[in-house]
Write an enzyme that holds these catalytic residues in place. Sequence first.
Site, mmCIF file in Angstrom:
data_model
loop_
_atom_site.group_PDB
_atom_site.id
_atom_site.type_symbol
_atom_site.label_atom_id
_atom_site.label_comp_id
_atom_site.label_asym_id
_atom_site.label_seq_id
_atom_site.Cartn_x
_atom_site.Cartn_y
_atom_site.Cartn_z
ATOM 1 N N VAL A 159 84.893 39.336 47.508
ATOM 2 C CA VAL A 159 85.514 40.650 47.304
ATOM 3 C C VAL A 159 86.350 41.032 48.515
ATOM 4 O O VAL A 159 85.824 41.183 49.623
ATOM 5 C CB VAL A 159 84.447 41.741 47.071
ATOM 6 C CG1 VAL A 159 85.128 43.058 46.737
ATOM 7 C CG2 VAL A 159 83.493 41.349 45.961
ATOM 8 N N ILE A 191 87.534 41.693 54.437
ATOM 9 C CA ILE A 191 87.024 43.065 54.622
ATOM 10 C C ILE A 191 85.515 43.086 54.380
ATOM 11 O O ILE A 191 85.055 42.643 53.326
ATOM 12 C CB ILE A 191 87.732 44.036 53.651
ATOM 13 C CG1 ILE A 191 89.240 43.990 53.877
ATOM 14 C CG2 ILE A 191 87.201 45.449 53.830
ATOM 15 C CD1 ILE A 191 90.029 44.825 52.892
ATOM 16 N N GLY A 199 88.471 39.533 50.457
ATOM 17 C CA GLY A 199 88.657 38.595 51.574
ATOM 18 C C GLY A 199 87.867 38.944 52.811
ATOM 19 O O GLY A 199 86.637 38.987 52.791
ATOM 20 N N LYS A 223 84.411 34.967 42.774
ATOM 21 C CA LYS A 223 84.215 36.266 42.097
ATOM 22 C C LYS A 223 84.195 36.125 40.584
ATOM 23 O O LYS A 223 83.469 36.848 39.897
ATOM 24 C CB LYS A 223 85.279 37.281 42.535
ATOM 25 C CG LYS A 223 86.721 36.856 42.283
ATOM 26 C CD LYS A 223 87.363 36.315 43.525
ATOM 27 C CE LYS A 223 88.641 35.574 43.214
ATOM 28 N NZ LYS A 223 89.335 35.087 44.375
ATOM 29 N N VAL A 266 90.517 28.048 51.143
ATOM 30 C CA VAL A 266 89.453 28.760 51.868
ATOM 31 C C VAL A 266 88.571 27.772 52.637
ATOM 32 O O VAL A 266 88.205 28.014 53.796
ATOM 33 C CB VAL A 266 88.610 29.625 50.895
ATOM 34 C CG1 VAL A 266 87.528 30.384 51.653
ATOM 35 C CG2 VAL A 266 89.505 30.600 50.134
ATOM 36 N N GLU A 296 96.074 33.325 42.812
ATOM 37 C CA GLU A 296 95.099 32.390 42.236
ATOM 38 C C GLU A 296 95.857 31.211 41.620
ATOM 39 O O GLU A 296 97.068 31.286 41.384
ATOM 40 C CB GLU A 296 94.306 33.087 41.127
ATOM 41 C CG GLU A 296 93.504 34.280 41.581
ATOM 42 C CD GLU A 296 92.421 33.903 42.574
ATOM 43 O OE1 GLU A 296 91.490 33.191 42.207
ATOM 44 O OE2 GLU A 296 92.510 34.316 43.737
ATOM 45 N N LYS A 351 86.263 41.539 41.044
ATOM 46 C CA LYS A 351 85.785 42.095 42.318
ATOM 47 C C LYS A 351 85.170 43.479 42.109
ATOM 48 O O LYS A 351 84.155 43.819 42.718
ATOM 49 C CB LYS A 351 86.947 42.155 43.313
ATOM 50 C CG LYS A 351 87.474 40.766 43.681
ATOM 51 C CD LYS A 351 88.807 40.835 44.399
ATOM 52 C CE LYS A 351 89.322 39.445 44.748
ATOM 53 N NZ LYS A 351 90.724 39.445 45.195
HETATM 54 N N1 HSE Z 1 94.329 35.927 44.606
HETATM 55 C C1 HSE Z 1 93.582 36.897 45.330
HETATM 56 C C2 HSE Z 1 94.502 38.019 45.725
HETATM 57 C C3 HSE Z 1 92.976 36.369 46.601
HETATM 58 O O1 HSE Z 1 95.725 37.937 45.516
HETATM 59 O O2 HSE Z 1 93.995 38.993 46.233
HETATM 60 C C4 HSE Z 1 91.603 35.865 46.457
HETATM 61 O O3 HSE Z 1 90.735 36.769 45.885
#
Ligand code: HSE
Length: 421
Positions: free
Chosen positions: A129, A133, A131, A104, A14, A187, A202
């Site tokens: 939360v 959006i 990404g 998160k 990120v 993750e 989230k």
């Molecule tokens: N590992 C998360 C997912 C992305 O697969 O949505 C980051 O929150």
Amino acid sequence: MKKVRIGLAGLGTVGSGVMRLIRANSGVIEQKTGLQLEVSAILDLDFSGKEALIPPTCVATTSMEEFEDTEQDITVELIGGTNVARKVIEGALAAGRGVVTANKALLAEQGQELFSLANGQKLRYEAAVAGAIPVVQSLQSSLTQNNIIKIDGILNGTSNYILTRMFEERLSYEEILPEAQRLGYAEADAGFDVDGIDAAHKLALLANLAYSSYVPFASIFVQGIRDIKVIDIEMADRLGYMIKPLGIAKIVDGHIEVRVHPTMIPKSHPLSTIRLENNGVFYDTDYSGEGSLTGKGAGSLPTGSAVVADIIQLGLQNTNPLPFTTEQKYSIAEAQHIQSRFYLRVMTQDRPGVLAKISGILGDHDISLASVMQLESNTEIVPLTMVSHKANEQSMMDALMQVKKIPEISAEEVVLLHIEE
Ligand code: HSE
């Protein structure tokens, strides 16, 4: 033009997206906001291979002390985990800096203390939360004047990616997970994704904003997707449903219901069209009605984009959105408060009387079956699937314990899914 000095802790997936966006879009950001974003310090464990991302005047350091000593207006925490990340955030808040984080896990598990320190301000977390959006900012502003009747969210890209490919290609969970990891959606510990923990983190944050009540992370019912087999996908398909990894929040009889589980939803549900790593949040409210926000829930650039959105809001002094609530207003709905339709699959020896035993147990628990299916097979062990009418969740759990004790049934291979209409 106002200069905003940024300290970036964590130059990983990120963090790299943040650096790329700031470099590429500084012109449009300046033009739209009058802010000149300057990354003045970066903290990371190792910078090898990342040199091209570091601006010439930026202090790139592996030392927390050196990082904290630099001039920063905003600290961006993208380290992940709950130890060093928490120290970085506490240090920045103590120094009076604004903080942006995508963490998160930290906010869901330790948010009460951190937001008390932040005093409801200067700590923003859009990227934590779903990404890219803009769901956090929507709950903090555009939807505040509504009672939120319900939130259904596909909040984990990895799980959605796996279930989508299982549905579309009839591949197994085990075949697809490595691909999701290779693509960078998962993750560091993919168990967080496939066991529903990431989505529960989230959901805790969304439910907090939607219902102005602290939601203890540990109180969220969580079920992952590991046990789902292609047969479940096929059965759902035949019945007109898709299996999606949902986080659900709503108020029921004065309790807050917060759950994360793979869920059968009708193919006509707005979230059934959300494919692969995409996320979606469907909401129902009393005045604005139903709506959904969809988009990229994971990945370097989309998540980096959400981080920069928060940097801009802090830079513009928009520091007082609807705060994270540290007080628990609603108690958590327990299984006995929850009514749902259920899908049940058992793997059983193909012997006379098994179905009668199962339906007897369900009947004793006041659970009525809407359909039963057993596909013709010449194997000794066969899948037997059932769909119930609306039933009490606690009764279903109790019945399940007894079903697992039927000698012809393999107790480890029983799958129970919630159905949302
Ligand atoms: N590992 C998360 C997912 C992305 O697969 O949505 C980051 O929150």
